[in-house]
Design a protein around this motif. Structure first.
Motif, mmCIF file in Angstrom:
data_model
loop_
_atom_site.group_PDB
_atom_site.id
_atom_site.type_symbol
_atom_site.label_atom_id
_atom_site.label_comp_id
_atom_site.label_asym_id
_atom_site.label_seq_id
_atom_site.Cartn_x
_atom_site.Cartn_y
_atom_site.Cartn_z
ATOM 1 N N UNK A 189 49.916 37.051 33.051
ATOM 2 C CA UNK A 189 48.456 36.909 33.191
ATOM 3 C C UNK A 189 48.087 35.479 33.559
ATOM 4 N N UNK A 190 48.805 34.513 32.954
ATOM 5 C CA UNK A 190 48.549 33.102 33.279
ATOM 6 C C UNK A 190 48.850 32.818 34.752
ATOM 7 N N UNK A 191 49.970 33.355 35.243
ATOM 8 C CA UNK A 191 50.326 33.128 36.652
ATOM 9 C C UNK A 191 49.284 33.757 37.581
ATOM 10 N N UNK A 192 48.813 34.965 37.231
ATOM 11 C CA UNK A 192 47.774 35.614 38.047
ATOM 12 C C UNK A 192 46.493 34.785 38.026
ATOM 13 N N UNK A 193 46.147 34.276 36.843
ATOM 14 C CA UNK A 193 44.934 33.454 36.708
ATOM 15 C C UNK A 193 45.048 32.185 37.562
#
Length: 266
Positions: free
Chosen positions: A255-259
């Motif tokens: 999720x952090x990478x997508x964000x």
């Protein structure tokens, strides 16, 4: 997932996950604001010494680990306030010595076949009613402390020199934040384990920090985001029979990478 909630262990896991996520959102925001991530990491790994003491003496794991983590937090607070130039050395020392004490005491415990993996990577599906009571009490304590002393904690977190000139007891609030961090680490170990606990205390906070304009909103966003990651990770864990703590952290990391990817093209 709905079917899984008919089981008591899944109900306990879900409640524990949400409580720990909310606490992690609040305390993680303070850790990041005070630039204490390395300190919290030291406490997390030193806490294994408390697990060893609890196993060796036969006292409840949460009690032994909490007391040891608080003592480690007090020592770190004393050292980092008085000898800042040697902070890294002392944190590394406490980190290593705590883990060494834990491993030796577990080895010396006669006839005890402790499941080390459950402490290293968490065992949220094994949460019982006593664990939930402990988590609930800590949540109440954290909420009370942050609500009652919010302005003082805010001042210490962002400008300790100004806070000191304003008459705020910087040492007290610095130590309080470290003690609450230590207790949060202890209960988060049950959810994601001591190796992964720092990820739970930093990844949701990083995302929330970029969406917030104040410490208060950052705490709220962090708690909500961490709860969402925990529930999704728990679903993956149950559906594919995988380790729950690792699933929660991987969901958080992806999720952090997508964000970060979306933020780059805004």
């Amino acid at each position: 997932m709905i079917e899984a909630l008919s089981y008591e262990f899944m109900q306990n896991a879900l409640i524990a996950g949400v409580i720990v996520s909310l606490i992690s959102g609040i305390i993680g925001s303070l850790i990041v604001a005070n630039r204490m991530v390395f300190l919290a990491g030291g406490i997390a790994h030193a806490a294994y010494g408390g697990i060893g003491i609890a196993v060796f003496t036969g006292i409840p794991i949460f009690l032994g680990t909490s007391l040891f983590a608080v003592v480690a937090a007090l020592f770190m607070a004393f050292v980092t306030i008085n000898q800042r130039e040697k902070t890294d050395t002392f944190i590394g020392l406490i980190w290593a010595v705590g883990m060494a004490i834990g491993i030796i005491l577990v080895d010396l415990t006669p006839g005890y076949n402790v499941d080390l993996m459950s402490y290293l990577f968490g065992s949220i599906l094994a949460v019982n009613s006593e664990d939930l009571y402990f988590m609930g009490i800590l949540f109440a304590v954290v909420l009370f402390a942050v609500t009652f002393w919010y302005r003082d904690i805010l001042a210490v977190s962002y400008d300790s020199e100004y806070a000191a000139l304003s008459g705020i007891n910087v040492r007290f609030f610095y130590t309080l934040i470290l003690i609450l961090s230590a207790l949060t680490v202890v209960i988060a170990i049950k959810v994601v384990g001591l190796i992964l606990v720092i990820a739970l205390l930093t990844i949701p906070i990083y995302i929330a920090q970029n969406l917030s304009s104040s410490l208060y909103s950052m705490m709220l966003f962090s708690g909500f985001i961490a709860s969402l990651f925990t529930i999704i990770g728990l679903w993956f864990s149950y559906s594919f029979n995988l380790t729950s703590g690792a699933c929660i952290i991987l969901v958080s990391a992806v999720s952090l990478m997508i964000f970060m990817f979306i933020s780059k093209f805004k």
